[in-house]
Design an enzyme around this catalytic site. Structure first.
Site, PDB file in Angstrom:
ATOM      1  N   CYS A 111      -2.963  -2.353  -2.480  1.00 29.47           N
ATOM      2  CA  CYS A 111      -2.065  -2.576  -3.618  1.00 29.47           C
ATOM      3  C   CYS A 111      -1.480  -3.985  -3.655  1.00 29.47           C
ATOM      4  O   CYS A 111      -1.022  -4.443  -4.706  1.00 29.47           O
ATOM      5  CB  CYS A 111      -0.939  -1.550  -3.609  1.00 29.47           C
ATOM      6  SG  CYS A 111      -1.508   0.164  -3.667  1.00 29.47           S
ATOM      7  N   HIS A 249       5.162  -4.101  -7.932  1.00 29.64           N
ATOM      8  CA  HIS A 249       4.087  -3.113  -7.803  1.00 29.64           C
ATOM      9  C   HIS A 249       4.612  -1.778  -8.311  1.00 29.64           C
ATOM     10  O   HIS A 249       5.713  -1.354  -7.973  1.00 29.64           O
ATOM     11  CB  HIS A 249       3.671  -3.017  -6.336  1.00 29.64           C
ATOM     12  CG  HIS A 249       2.713  -1.911  -6.053  1.00 29.64           C
ATOM     13  ND1 HIS A 249       1.633  -1.629  -6.854  1.00 29.64           N
ATOM     14  CD2 HIS A 249       2.670  -0.997  -5.046  1.00 29.64           C
ATOM     15  CE1 HIS A 249       0.966  -0.606  -6.353  1.00 29.64           C
ATOM     16  NE2 HIS A 249       1.582  -0.199  -5.263  1.00 29.64           N
ATOM     17  N   ASN A 279       0.093   4.648 -10.330  1.00 35.62           N
ATOM     18  CA  ASN A 279      -0.187   3.562  -9.390  1.00 35.62           C
ATOM     19  C   ASN A 279      -1.643   3.145  -9.520  1.00 35.62           C
ATOM     20  O   ASN A 279      -2.544   3.875  -9.106  1.00 35.62           O
ATOM     21  CB  ASN A 279       0.123   4.032  -7.959  1.00 35.62           C
ATOM     22  CG  ASN A 279      -0.083   2.939  -6.927  1.00 35.62           C
ATOM     23  OD1 ASN A 279      -0.601   1.871  -7.221  1.00 35.62           O
ATOM     24  ND2 ASN A 279       0.297   3.219  -5.687  1.00 35.62           N
TER      25      ASN A 279
END
Length: 363
Positions: A111, A249, A279
């Site tokens: 990520c 994020h 996500n």
């Protein structure tokens, strides 16, 4: 020293949307349970591979910058869900864009991948050998998921975002970055039996365990991102008041809230779109950046703070100064191939297989 200005931006999101209500038709969950714990209401499910998502985002970014693929010197695709490990998918993006002179490679920091790739491309431009770089974050994480497990099935979605970095003498682009890795926690977020760690001839190859220890991830994520954010603010000579927008994020709304609290930046300054997409790993920051520009929340000379964490456990933050332009030079009609399938239809086989695997493991 030259700088690397963001001159183009683009995103690609699959059409098929999987809502929390859809998930409740095959997992014991509810919209209230998911949204209250994560902030997620829906996510996108891709009917194509990661390289196609990356290519469309790249074409959009090229058009916005007003340059052609042949102008690119460098392509970096940040991903942990490539179509193929050999060859890398950056080479496919290069081929599709006609970027014959560009160096091309994939980068896996999960990520945090987009921030890793952004700093890498920035420093390569500053070294003097590159003029235009394409940095893409692209993921098809839903391909990995065990759709019988609520803790991970509700979290992830597919998509891609991209930026063009162009060499300039103006003091813009990524000014400071702090990257790191909390390797002692690498097992709390992992797909352990993939790659050469996979039992090659096992009967149930194709099923992946997804280790996810939520409490530990939360604790380490806030600590890693918070310390990185503090470090880059200090090095850039910025106070929390000097940040116009936070692009975090998009993993969990509670983590975003904790990050802003740690950095002493009001939550209203954070751009949040996790409710729409879940996500998307390395794609979350560039997708959010594109939407922030589109919605007018990035203005000429804005100062942005970006922060992320991911499997590894990688973490990072960066302070970025936007340039003068917030409107596209050109637009692109690049899009994914059409599909009439719903998200549930796209996932039907995967859901069935995961449920059968779960029953077999329980016996």
């Amino acid at each position: 020293m030259p700088f690397a200005e963001i001159t183009g931006w683009g995103k690609c999101l699959p059409q098929a949307e999987l809502t929390n209500s859809d998930l409740s038709t095959f997992i014991e969950t509810s919209d209230e349970w998911i949204s209250s714990r994560t902030g997620i209401s829906a996510r996108r499910i891709s009917h194509v591979n990661t390289s196609e998502l990356a290519t469309v985002a790249g074409k959009q970014a090229l058009a916005t910058a007003g340059i052609e693929g042949s102008d690119l010197d460098l392509i970096i695709v940040a991903t942990c869900s490539p179509d193929t490990l050999i060859p890398n998918i950056a080479s496919k993006v290069q081929l599709e864009l006609g970027a014959k002179k560009a160096a091309a490679f994939d980068l896996n920091a999960a990520c945090t991948g987009f921030l890793y790739a952004l700093e890498t491309a920035t420093r390569m431009i500053q070294a003097g050998a590159y003029k235009h770089a394409l940095v893409i974050g692209a993921e098809r994480l839903t391909w990995y998921l065990d759709w019988s497990k609520r803790d991970t099935a509700v979290l992830f979605g597919d998509g891609a975002g991209a930026v063009i970095l162009s060499k300039t003498d103006k003091e813009v682009g990524l000014l400071e970055a702090q990257l790191g890795c909390d390797a002692e926690g690498r097992d709390v977020l992992a797909i352990p039996e993939f790659g050469t760690g996979m039992p090659r001839f096992a009967q149930d190859n194709g099923y992946f365990e997804f280790n996810f220890v939520g409490r530990e991830i939360f604790k380490r994520a806030v600590k890693g991102m918070g310390s990185a954010a503090g470090a880059v603010l200090s090095r850039a000579g910025k106070t929390p008041e000097g940040i116009d927008l936070v692009i975090p994020h998009q993993a969990n709304k509670r983590i975003i809230e904790a990050l802003c609290d740690h950095a002493k930046i009001p939550l209203e300054k954070a751009f949040i779109n996790i409710h729409k997409y879940g996500n998307t790993s390395a794609a979350t920051i560039p997708i959010a950046l594109c939407e922030a520009v589109e919605e007018g929340r990035v203005t000429p000379n804005s100062t942005l703070l970006m922060a992320a964490f991911g499997a590894g456990l990688t973490w990072g933050a960066g302070v970025l100064r936007w340039g003068d332009r917030v409107t596209p030079i050109n637009t692109s009609d690049a899009a994914l191939p059409a599909s009439d399938a719903t998200a549930l239809e796209l996932l039907n086989e995967a859901i069935t297989c995961c449920q059968e695997n779960a029953k077999r493991r329980a016996e």
